[in-house]
Design an enzyme around this catalytic site. Structure first.
Site, short mmCIF file in Angstrom:
data_model
loop_
_atom_site.label_atom_id
_atom_site.label_comp_id
_atom_site.label_asym_id
_atom_site.label_seq_id
_atom_site.Cartn_x
_atom_site.Cartn_y
_atom_site.Cartn_z
CG HIS A 115 30.44 85.55 26.90
ND1 HIS A 115 31.62 85.51 27.41
CD2 HIS A 115 29.27 85.20 27.62
CE1 HIS A 115 31.41 85.07 28.58
NE2 HIS A 115 30.20 84.88 28.78
CD GLU A 116 25.66 86.08 27.74
OE1 GLU A 116 25.00 85.14 28.05
OE2 GLU A 116 26.33 86.68 28.75
CG HIS A 162 27.26 81.02 27.93
ND1 HIS A 162 28.03 80.13 28.39
CD2 HIS A 162 27.57 82.31 28.61
CE1 HIS A 162 29.01 80.88 29.31
NE2 HIS A 162 28.68 82.14 29.42
CD GLU A 189 30.83 82.68 32.34
OE1 GLU A 189 30.88 83.69 31.30
OE2 GLU A 189 29.79 82.00 32.42
#
Lengths: 199, 668
Positions: free
Chosen positions: B181-182, B185, B271
């Site tokens: 997930h990071e 980003h 998100e």
């Protein structure tokens, strides 16, 4: 009345400007201090490795150096002293007293290990012992890393001290509680020699 | 949506953000003016009512006083600008500045803590798999909630932060899910957007701070005055200033309120995207779903202690603070349902005790991920001949699509490559000294004579300790297979980033000496040098500004230099190389011709290629995309892909800021 408004606005503007300036000086010093504290943690990791190797060293030597108990005990005592000094310094690397104590303990340890190695010259069996050779190799490799990490630490201490002593930081360093950081300088003869390495 | 579209969306969002912010600022300026006006009117009333004659003529009451408006507007804008500028300056340190301000501790790569080293492994694996340099990892020791963030302004200076709660409560798959997930980003350009938000928000915050300070200073002064003599007008004057301070504080709070709404609006959608990307990267929805469920089950959830976290709340994985209105993240249940539609809403009970680290052993970790037995992992790596041509099918479209993404097979490839690296060498890369030793050793030539020269030059300029250490590990280095060399360098990058300025200077000079010892540059040397120095240079020379190329001709010339290198590397026959180059340059600029400017010899001009790459790294995203496409055309030209071509492509991608995932370069 107009004048009053002007004064208030001007005062507010200047006030904000000063506040921001103060905050920036503080942040800059904090950043540089973080950097040298970080460098210390590199040294810390390698020192711990060395401290873990020393009991092994002493155990191996004990079997051969049955009559040299004092030397061996001195090494262990110096090692324990250094361990506790290092723990204190690692917690607060920006405390000059802690670092000074650390440097003292480390040089004492270096001295006692040096004496042990000097003693070992008289015991060729011990010198050639497999375990001893491997421990010595580990130790020397760890020493290399400690030296390198110390160099990095000193570099970052220099940046921090230079900034701290400059204007306008020097005016506020005292108020903020930023103390001068201590360099870690050791006379290490082994670093000077040019190796005859071939591979 | 591919990488390039994501970046463009992020840019559009940034534009929206700026517009909304400008709107908020205008509102605030008007409010401040309104307050000042009221105060002025009040003051005027006082002076008219009071007995003391004022020399200034009475202002007639109108809503618009140009000079008053201009003054108050100027002051307000100045304060906001100052706040924003300062925050931007303090954030220019990149991800590390953010991580440190949140109280993060940089994880030492030689850590012996199994949880920490597991985290580092998960991050390294993902970095190598996706083609970004291994990021620095920070740990928020004091935070027991489960949360993580990625900060930085480019993929190559990204920093990952993780709370202690993550280490304690999540298993490897879940940790990998959160990291995925990071990483998404990082790829989507969210980090830059987030940092910009932090900067802008701070400007509005400053107004409320200055209001507070005025209030405080006035209440002190007013107290003094009152004791000394009670003068009506003086007291009233003090109250007036107090009111001004209060008003500024309130206005500032309004600004903060709006800014938080903006943050929430912009962040929440991203998100969901990041969650989806995480599933795409790992093909394992259980990982990230599991992490989200654990957040739900933990009493602390994802909450953070540190007051600084408020400013950075949109950077995190989960909602750092309670409260629906200003939530920077969508509700947990909704997030889980998007991944696992049948989720019922029951959260598992999670305690603070560490879950059993059955996967704490490094060897079994790698083996488990790769389905190799432990014995295979520790066996000596078999060296493969560097000229092996892998008959790997090269899919141009797929390659462009895969920029800035990840697939499970890339992760597996990363695991496999890492498992081929002996543990002693891995440990060597973990501290700065060992990392330097690693890089020097990788540059040692197989030819004994050249090696002697290299060693002699190192003996003169490096510490004796370095050579001793190199000798110790030489046999392990000699046996490294070709495909593991650059990944080994990538593993060494975080430690190399810790070199101080002086150490870096020495390192760089030694690197160049080693390469020029044989008066020739090989492809591997070029790749290594590019990988290492371009990232370190940015770190130590932060003052270098982007130099946008002046003209299209410059861009084409740079691209030509680069593609000629790629063409020669991938084609044994020089004629074929020229044709490939012609074709690929055509895709970039139809009028381009193989002319006298082209390198006629069959040798790659590395200096020109390096220069070209540096120039192209400063161009726009569009140009970079087209250059990448041209490179892909060049590789696809002869229908065969050599390992050299793929390695070069990856380094090109890295230099342009386009992360290229790790592909199989050597046949099994």
């Amino acid at each position: 009345m107009n004048l009053l408004i002007w004064i208030v606005v001007a005062a507010a503007v200047i006030g904000v400007f000063l506040i921001v300036l103060l905050i920036n000086i503080y942040n800059r010093l904090v950043q540089l201090r973080n950097r040298f504290e970080n460098s210390y943690s590199q040294i810390d990791v390698q020192l711990k490795r060395r401290y873990d190797l020393i009991p092994n060293l002493v155990e191996t030597a004990k079997a051969y150096l049955k009559h040299e108990r004092e030397t061996l005990e001195a090494v262990i005592a110096a090692r324990n002293q250094a361990v506790s000094a290092n723990n204190k310094a690692a917690e607060s690397p920006s405390d000059p007293a802690a670092i000074q104590a650390m440097i003292g303990a480390e040089s004492a340890l270096g001295g006692s290990i040096g004496r042990l190695f000097a003693l070992m010259e008289n015991y060729p069996d011990l010198k050639g012992n497999e375990n001893m050779l491997s421990v010595q190799e580990e130790l020397s490799s760890t020493e290399n890393r400690i030296g390198f990490a110390r160099q990095a630490y000193n570099d970052s201490v220099m940046s921090y001290n230079a900034r701290r002593e400059s204007f306008p930081d020097i005016l506020l360093a005292g108020i903020y509680g930023f103390q001068e950081a201590v360099y870690w300088l050791i006379e290490d003869a082994t670093e000077r020699e040019t190796p005859q390495v071939d591979f | 949506m591919d990488f390039f579209e994501h970046q463009r969306t992020a840019k559009t969002n940034t534009l929206w953000l700026s517009i909304l912010f400008a709107g908020a600022v205008t509102l605030i300026v008007l409010l401040v003016y309104g307050v000042v006006l009221c105060v002025a009117a009040y003051q005027q009333q006082l002076s008219a009512a009071g007995g003391v004659a004022r020399s200034a003529p009475a202002l007639d009451f109108s809503w618009w006083h140009t000079e008053l408006f201009l003054t108050s507007a100027a002051a307000t804008l100045f304060v906001i600008f100052l706040g924003t500028a300062c925050k931007r300056w303090s954030l220019s340190g990149g991800g590390t500045a953010v991580a440190e301000s949140l109280g993060g501790r940089q994880l030492n790569r030689s850590t012996t803590d199994p949880a920490e080293s597991r985290l580092l492994n998960v991050v390294d694996e993902m970095a190598i798999a996706s083609g970004i340099p291994c990021p620095l990892v920070y740990l928020l020791d004091d935070e027991n909630g489960i949360n993580a963030f990625a900060a930085g302004d480019r993929p190559d200076n990204a920093v990952i932060g993780v709370t202690k709660g993550c280490l304690d409560a999540l298993d490897r798959d879940e940790l990998q899910g959160v990291m995925a997930h990071e990483f998404s980003h990082i790829f989507n350009g969210d980090m830059k957007l987030n940092l910009r938000m932090m900067g802008l928000l701070h400007g509005i915050l400053l107004i409320s701070i200055s209001g507070t300070i005025i209030m405080r200073s006035v209440s002190l002064r007013a107290g003094h005055r009152y004791r000394r003599r009670s003068n009506n007008n003086d007291a009233k004057g003090a109250i007036f200033i107090l009111c001004l301070g209060l008003a500024l504080f309130l206005i500032g709070s309004v600004g903060v309120f709006f800014a938080r709404l903006i943050k929430a609006a912009v962040s929440r959608q991203r998100e969901f995207l990041a969650d989806a990307a995480a599933v795409q990267f790992t093909r394992n929805p259980d990982g990230i779903a599991g992490a989200l469920k654990k957040i739900g089950g933990l009493v602390r959830g994802a909450q953070l202690h540190s007051p600084k976290a408020e400013e950075a709340s949109h950077l995190f994985f989960g909602n750092a603070f309670k409260g629906q209105w200003f939530a920077t993240h969508p509700p947990l249940i909704e997030r889980i349902r998007r991944i696992e539609p049948r989720f019922e809403g029951k959260f598992p009970r999670v305690t603070h005790s560490k879950t059993s680290h059955s996967d704490s052993s490094l060897v079994s970790q790698l083996a488990a991920g790769n389905q190799l037995s432990a014995s295979e992992v520790t066996a000596e790596a078999v060296p493969s001949t560097p000229d092996q041509t892998a008959k790997v099918r090269f899919d141009m479209e797929a390659t462009i699509e895969r920029v800035g993404t990840l697939l499970p097979e890339n992760l597996q490839q990363a695991q496999q490559v890492q498992s081929q690296i002996p543990q002693t060498l891995r440990t060597l890369t973990q501290d700065p000294f060992g990392a330097c030793v690693t890089v020097y050793s990788l540059l040692l030539d197989r030819n004994a004579d050249i090696r002697k020269r290299q060693i002699a030059s190192l003996a003169k300029h490096a510490q004796g300790a370095v050579l001793r250490e190199m000798k110790r590990h030489w046999s392990a280095f000699r046996q490294l297979s070709g495909g593991t060399k650059l990944p080994l360098v990538e593993l060494a990058m975080p430690a190399l980033k810790q070199l101080t300025g002086e150490q870096y200077q020495g390192f760089q000079k030694n690197l160049n000496r080693l390469i020029s010892a044989d008066n020739d540059i090989q492809l591997f040397e070029f790749l290594l040098r590019r990988t290492v120095l371009s990232h370190l240079k940015k770190l130590h020379d932060a003052t270098r500004r982007k130099q946008r190329p002046e003209s299209a001709t410059q861009v084409h010339a740079a691209a030509a230099d680069l593609i000629s290198a790629l063409a020669i590397a991938g084609h044994a026959d020089h004629q074929q190389a020229l044709t490939a180059m012609q074709q690929s340059m055509h895709s970039l600029s139809p009028s381009w011709n193989v002319n006298s400017q082209t390198n006629p010899s069959a040798q790659i001009d590395f200096v020109a290629a390096d220069r070209g790459l540096t120039l192209l790294s400063d161009t726009t995203l569009n140009i970079k995309q087209r250059v990448l496409r041209a490179c892909a055309v060049c590789i696809e030209h002869d229908g065969q892909t050599t390992p050299d071509e793929l390695l070069l492509l990856r380094v090109i991608g890295d230099a342009l800021g386009l992360p290229m995932p790790l592909q199989k370069t050597y046949s099994p």
